[in-house]
Design a protein around this motif. Structure first.
Motif, short mmCIF file in Angstrom:
data_model
loop_
_atom_site.label_atom_id
_atom_site.label_comp_id
_atom_site.label_asym_id
_atom_site.label_seq_id
_atom_site.Cartn_x
_atom_site.Cartn_y
_atom_site.Cartn_z
N UNK A 93 39.53 26.89 50.18
CA UNK A 93 38.66 28.07 50.10
C UNK A 93 37.21 27.67 49.83
N UNK A 94 37.03 26.61 49.03
CA UNK A 94 35.67 26.15 48.73
C UNK A 94 35.00 25.56 49.97
N UNK A 95 35.78 24.87 50.82
CA UNK A 95 35.23 24.27 52.03
C UNK A 95 34.87 25.32 53.07
N UNK A 96 35.64 26.40 53.12
CA UNK A 96 35.43 27.41 54.15
C UNK A 96 35.38 28.80 53.50
N UNK A 97 34.29 29.12 52.84
CA UNK A 97 34.22 30.42 52.13
C UNK A 97 34.18 31.61 53.07
N UNK A 98 33.87 31.39 54.33
CA UNK A 98 33.76 32.50 55.27
C UNK A 98 34.99 32.72 56.11
N UNK A 99 36.13 32.21 55.69
CA UNK A 99 37.35 32.35 56.49
C UNK A 99 38.03 33.69 56.29
N UNK A 100 37.47 34.55 55.47
CA UNK A 100 38.06 35.88 55.29
C UNK A 100 39.21 35.92 54.31
N UNK A 101 39.49 34.80 53.67
CA UNK A 101 40.60 34.78 52.72
C UNK A 101 40.24 35.54 51.46
N UNK A 102 41.10 36.43 51.03
CA UNK A 102 40.83 37.23 49.84
C UNK A 102 41.00 36.37 48.60
N UNK A 103 40.24 36.64 47.58
CA UNK A 103 40.41 35.89 46.33
C UNK A 103 41.79 36.15 45.74
N UNK A 104 42.26 35.21 44.97
CA UNK A 104 43.58 35.34 44.37
C UNK A 104 43.58 36.43 43.30
N UNK A 105 44.56 37.32 43.39
CA UNK A 105 44.70 38.37 42.41
C UNK A 105 46.10 38.31 41.82
N UNK A 106 46.24 38.90 40.67
CA UNK A 106 47.55 38.95 40.03
C UNK A 106 48.45 39.91 40.79
N UNK A 107 49.77 39.72 40.60
CA UNK A 107 50.73 40.59 41.26
C UNK A 107 50.57 42.03 40.80
N UNK A 108 50.24 42.20 39.54
CA UNK A 108 50.05 43.55 39.02
C UNK A 108 48.89 44.25 39.72
N UNK A 109 47.80 43.50 39.93
CA UNK A 109 46.64 44.08 40.61
C UNK A 109 46.98 44.45 42.04
N UNK A 110 47.66 43.54 42.76
CA UNK A 110 48.01 43.81 44.16
C UNK A 110 48.97 44.99 44.27
N UNK A 111 49.91 45.08 43.33
CA UNK A 111 50.84 46.20 43.34
C UNK A 111 50.11 47.52 43.12
N UNK A 112 49.17 47.52 42.19
CA UNK A 112 48.40 48.73 41.93
C UNK A 112 47.53 49.10 43.14
N UNK A 113 46.98 48.09 43.81
CA UNK A 113 46.16 48.34 44.99
C UNK A 113 46.99 48.94 46.12
N UNK A 114 48.20 48.41 46.31
CA UNK A 114 49.09 48.95 47.35
C UNK A 114 49.47 50.38 47.04
N UNK A 115 49.78 50.64 45.79
CA UNK A 115 50.14 52.00 45.38
C UNK A 115 48.99 52.97 45.64
N UNK A 116 47.78 52.54 45.33
CA UNK A 116 46.61 53.39 45.54
C UNK A 116 46.42 53.70 47.03
N UNK A 117 46.60 52.69 47.88
CA UNK A 117 46.45 52.90 49.32
C UNK A 117 47.50 53.87 49.86
N UNK A 118 48.74 53.72 49.40
CA UNK A 118 49.81 54.59 49.88
C UNK A 118 49.58 56.04 49.44
N UNK A 119 49.17 56.23 48.20
CA UNK A 119 48.91 57.58 47.71
C UNK A 119 47.71 58.21 48.42
N UNK A 120 46.74 57.39 48.77
CA UNK A 120 45.59 57.90 49.52
C UNK A 120 46.01 58.33 50.93
#
Length: 317
Positions: A93-120
């Motif tokens: 990621x440091x070598x290629x910061x523009x590759x579109x890779x999302x930063x690492x997030x915790x499973x709890x954060x990703x689960x909450x993000x998915x829930x928010x998208x589905x409810x929206x």
């Protein structure tokens, strides 16, 4: 020489030593001298160490320790590999910061993000119904396959950048299919979607419905936010000609088919097998990809399996 012989010889040596050093001779009535008692205890202890059954326990303990050390090496190796893999990804990621890779997030954060998208999506996203009112004559094998397709459909929707709001209609909670979904799909009862026994034709205004069926004459040109798209909950074994098409006509609902004929051609093969009948999760993958790309060839390429006998028109094959 056995233990008694050794003790006798040592007793003689001890007596000789006592006489040489001026100790009185040990008699039976006086008891053994303190020096001889200590010497005798040492002999018996050494003899016990050589012949005691506890040797098996000592050996067993060493074997357990050896296995424990082996297991600790395995655990340490796995931890080291995971650490190296994290460092490798971090360096990439440091070598290629523009590759579109999302930063690492915790499973709890990703689960909450998915829930928010589905409810929206429930309020502002495109809507899709899976018509499960035709499953009463399906076999156990067919129900199991359909339950697996529902799981894959929901999994794809969770990963979508812009998910649909899913509604399972004609779906009774005391039906064999519901029991199969609970058995096969972990956390099915907590899925973020609507489950209702009502038929899709009574749940929404008829003018907002479009039933997707391969028997329709009208290719699907675009996906409209104000339209509710319906997929028939059937599997390959139970497919009967024009079942979903006739059901849509019965309620005077508009129909459409995926534009396979417009963007794909039949591929020559030995079996000469060509089919536009897709599993519900494959249909969903096509719709979801089109919503994100607005490109039918790309969407069809993702959702139509090669085994169906179709390839894109611009394919080199």
């Amino acid at each position: 020489m056995d233990c008694q012989s050794e003790e006798s010889a040592l007793r003689t040596d001890a007596q000789a030593l006592q006489e040489a050093e001026g100790f009185p001779e040990a008699r039976a009535d006086d008891g053994l001298s303190e020096s001889f008692q200590l010497l005798q205890m040492d002999v018996r202890y050494e003899h016990q160490e050589e012949t005691s059954p506890a040797d098996g326990v000592v050996w067993s303990s060493k074997n357990v320790q050896r296995k424990q050390r082996h297991w600790e090496r395995i655990v340490s190796s796995k931890k080291s590999k995971r650490k190296q893999e994290r460092e490798r990804r971090k360096a990439k990621r440091a070598e290629d910061p523009g590759n579109g890779t999302c930063p690492q997030h915790s499973k709890r954060f990703l689960k909450a993000l998915t829930r928010e998208k589905l409810l929206e999506a429930k309020h502002s996203g495109p809507r899709l119904c899976v018509d499960l009112s035709m499953t009463q004559h399906m076999s156990k094998k067919e129900l199991s396959r359909l339950a697996g397709q529902i799981r894959r459909l929901y999994g794809s929707n969770k990963k979508a950048h812009r998910p649909f709001w899913i509604c399972l209609t004609g779906f009774s909670t005391d039906s064999p299919l519901y029991e199969e979904c609970l058995r096969m799909n972990d956390g099915f009862s907590a899925y973020l979607l609507d489950v209702t026994e009502e038929d899709c034709f009574s749940l929404f205004p008829l003018e907002t419905l479009v039933y997707l069926t391969p028997d329709s004459e009208h290719p699907l040109e675009d996906i409209d936010q104000s339209t509710v798209y319906i997929i028939g909950g059937l599997v390959d074994e139970s497919i009967q000609k024009k079942v979903t098409f006739q059901k849509a006509r019965e309620y005077s609902v508009k129909t459409a088919r995926l534009p396979i004929q417009e963007y794909m051609i039949k591929r020559q093969n030995e079996k000469n097998y060509h089919s536009e009948i897709l599993a519900i999760n494959q249909v969903f993958d096509i719709l979801s990809t089109y919503c994100e790309t607005h490109n039918w060839p790309e969407a069809l390429k993702k959702g139509v399996p090669a085994g169906k006998g179709y390839i894109l028109r611009n394919s080199a094959e």
